[in-house]
Every structure is written in structure tokens, then in C-alpha cells.
Design an enzyme around this catalytic site. Structure first.
Site, PDB file in Angstrom:
ATOM      1  N   LEU A 174       0.819  -1.203   0.000  1.00  0.00           N
ATOM      2  CA  LEU A 174       0.000   0.000   0.000  1.00  0.00           C
ATOM      3  C   LEU A 174       0.859   1.262   0.000  1.00  0.00           C
ATOM      4  O   LEU A 174       1.710   1.456   0.875  1.00  0.00           O
ATOM      5  CB  LEU A 174      -0.926   0.001   1.226  1.00  0.00           C
ATOM      6  CG  LEU A 174      -1.909   1.167   1.320  1.00  0.00           C
ATOM      7  CD1 LEU A 174      -2.893   1.131   0.158  1.00  0.00           C
ATOM      8  CD2 LEU A 174      -2.640   1.130   2.658  1.00  0.00           C
ATOM      9  N   ASP A 175       0.632   2.108  -0.996  1.00  0.00           N
ATOM     10  CA  ASP A 175       1.294   3.424  -1.121  1.00  0.00           C
ATOM     11  C   ASP A 175       2.811   3.322  -1.266  1.00  0.00           C
ATOM     12  O   ASP A 175       3.530   4.278  -0.962  1.00  0.00           O
ATOM     13  CB  ASP A 175       0.960   4.318   0.091  1.00  0.00           C
ATOM     14  CG  ASP A 175      -0.520   4.599   0.205  1.00  0.00           C
ATOM     15  OD1 ASP A 175      -1.208   4.580  -0.831  1.00  0.00           O
ATOM     16  OD2 ASP A 175      -0.998   4.839   1.334  1.00  0.00           O
ATOM     17  N   GLU A 176       3.322   2.184  -1.728  1.00  0.00           N
ATOM     18  CA  GLU A 176       4.770   2.027  -1.847  1.00  0.00           C
ATOM     19  C   GLU A 176       5.202   1.625  -3.249  1.00  0.00           C
ATOM     20  O   GLU A 176       6.332   1.175  -3.456  1.00  0.00           O
ATOM     21  CB  GLU A 176       5.268   1.011  -0.812  1.00  0.00           C
ATOM     22  CG  GLU A 176       5.110   1.483   0.628  1.00  0.00           C
ATOM     23  CD  GLU A 176       5.789   0.572   1.621  1.00  0.00           C
ATOM     24  OE1 GLU A 176       6.595  -0.274   1.194  1.00  0.00           O
ATOM     25  OE2 GLU A 176       5.516   0.709   2.839  1.00  0.00           O
TER      26      GLU A 176
END
Length: 299
Positions: free
Chosen positions: A243-245
Site C-alpha cells: 500500500l502506497d509504496e
């Protein structure tokens, strides 16, 4: 589709009917540029734009983006693809060949906040985002009026964690039906499952309302306010299972100070989100981005 946007697209296709873009990545070694240039010369092509980069001349990875033009490109498409296979195998390349006469199809996913959705449609309608917005999928009805006013199909599909599997099955069906090339999460506030992400690797572009890696996850503006930051930003990246990486495509910031509350930060953040997402989508559509490990090379 408005008459103006249709006119812009038709003009683009006419002007670029004999052009193609080539993206290449492989281990750096002598002879790569020479082999590609010779190949294009033998195809009767002229190179009109070229950019290259290597992480290390001795044992690094080499990246190349070339735009070329040749008479009768449309008729040569299959022939050129097949012929380039030999070079690709010789240098163990990852390569992508895009013919500009084949306009890419984009799907936009949205939720309640529609500022990013509006910006993408505005850029498309003005001829600055050269793609076919094939459809918009949303778990809110908020954007229906603006989307349908431009003749773009709008699909309202309610979504939550309890029905995520069924929702994504319908979304994947629509993406296949419309033959979508690029998926844009324009503040789509639902987490995608690993199966959905795996079905479209490096094809899902997200906008995060934070300057990653700071303030990942939910409520970044509230946490930024509590921390007393002087800059807030936005990050556009490819979606991965982490997530979000995912690999970052574009980022930007705007200055804030002690006078700005959470509402002010959100308002200023929307301005950055719109421009950052639009640039990232535009660069992807123009084949300016190569994913390398968890980073991107942006030409």
C-alpha cells in the site's frame, strides 16, 4: 465525446500516423544503440527523438526511449514487431513498441471527491491528454453528470470490503470489454486486491494526497497539521500490493504555514493532486516511464 475533443484526437492521429515509440531496458553493453539505429535505418525510419540513461556504464542497466517515423507505418506494424524480436533476444531486452496510430484507452476510477476526475477530463477535452477515456467507474454517483456530459460511459458500482471480490470481478470484466490500456485511480478510495493488481501490472496509476513516504495511509492532512509541516504535497505512483509504496512517477509540493488549518491543507492539497496526477498519466500515455525494480525512469 465533444466535437472539439474529437477534432483534437483526429488531428493527432493524422499527424502521427507514421510514428512509433520504442522503450528498451537491458544490461548495459556495447552495440545497443548501434543495433537499434541500424535496424530503424533498414526499416526506412528516421529517428525524431531519442533519450537514454544507464545506471552504470560497466555493469548497470541501460534504458532508451526513441520516437521514430517511417512511411506506411501502419502497414509495417506486424513486420517491425517481428523483426525487432531478434535484437531483443540478442541483448536480452525488455522492450515495448507503441504505434501512435493506436490511441491508448484509459479507464478512470473515482469516488466522492471529483477534482482529479474533473482535471483529467478537462485536459482530455482540451486535447492535452491524448487518450481515449473509455469509461469511468465510481463507487459514488457524484461524478456522473460531469462524465456523461462529455459522452463518456459512467458505471456506478458500490464497493466496500465485504463485497470487494464481486465488485472487482465486474470491474475487470468492464476493463476487458473496453480493452483498457491504462487505469487511473483519481482519488478512488478503495484498496485493490492483489488479484486485481496482478491482472494489470504497472498499468494502474494512483494519486496519493501526501508527499510519500511521509504520512502514508489515511488522514495525511490531519497528521501533517499536527506535525506542523511547512510543505504539503502529492505523489503519483504505480499501484503494487504494498500500500502506497509502488514506483513513484511524479511528486510536487506547496508551501503552508501556521495560519493554515486542516481544511486549508486539504484545499491546497487538491491543487497539487490534480497537476501531479495529470502529469503522471500524460507521461505514462506518452511512453516516457520505465519501471525498474521499485523505481521509475522518466524521460
Amino acid at each position: 465525446m465533444s466535437s472539439y475533443s474529437n477534432e483534437q484526437i483526429q488531428q493527432y492521429l493524422t499527424n502521427n500516423q507514421n510514428k512509433a515509440r520504442l522503450l528498451v531496458s537491458c544490461s548495459d553493453q556495447p552495440g545497443i544503440v548501434s543495433a537499434i539505429s541500424t535496424f530503424l535505418f533498414e526499416q526506412g525510419a528516421n529517428i525524431v527523438e531519442s533519450s537514454q540513461y544507464t545506471t552504470d556504464p560497466s555493469e548497470g542497466t541501460f534504458f532508451l526511449r526513441i520516437v521514430f517515423e517511417a512511411p506506411g507505418m501502419k502497414e509495417k506494424e506486424a513486420e517491425i514487431r517481428e523483426a525487432f524480436n531478434d535484437i531483443g533476444e540478442k541483448f536480452s531486452m525488455k522492450w515495448k513498441l507503441t504505434f501512435l496510430s493506436n490511441l491508448k484507452k484509459t479507464a478512470i476510477f473515482a469516488s466522492k471527491e471529483v477534482h482529479c476526475l474533473r482535471e483529467l477530463i478537462y485536459q482530455w477535452e482540451s486535447g492535452d491528454l491524448m487518450t481515449d477515456i473509455a469509461l469511468v467507474i465510481s463507487n459514488h454517483e457524484t461524478g456522473r453528470e460531469i462524465v456523461e456530459s462529455f459522452g463518456i460511459p459512467f458505471y456506478y458500482i458500490p464497493a466496500n470490503k465485504d463485497i470487494r471480490k464481486e465488485v472487482e470481478a465486474e470491474q475487470l470484466r468492464l476493463l476487458e470489454e473496453y480493452e483498457v490500456d491504462v487505469i487511473v485511480l483519481a482519488r478512488y478510495m478503495q484498496i485493490l486486491t492483489p488479484d486485481f493488481v496482478a491482472a494489470h501490472p504497472s498499468k494502474i496509476i494512483n494519486i496519493h494526497h501526501s508527499f510519500l513516504p511521509a504520512f502514508i495511509g489515511a488522514s495525511p492532512h490531519k497528521r501533517a497539521y499536527e506535525r506542523g509541516v511547512k510543505l504539503i504535497g502529492a505523489t503519483s505512483h504505480y499501484v503494487t500490493d504494498d500500500l502506497d509504496e509502488g514506483p513513484i512517477i511524479e511528486q510536487d509540493v506547496i508551501r503552508v504555514d501556521h495560519r493554515n488549518g486542516v481544511r486549508d491543507l486539504k484545499k491546497k492539497g487538491r491543487l497539487i493532486e490534480r497537476s501531479v496526477l495529470t502529469r503522471a498519466v500524460k507521461w505514462d500515455i506518452e511512453d516516457r516511464v520505465i519501471v525498474h525494480e521499485n523505481k521509475t525512469i522518466v524521460f
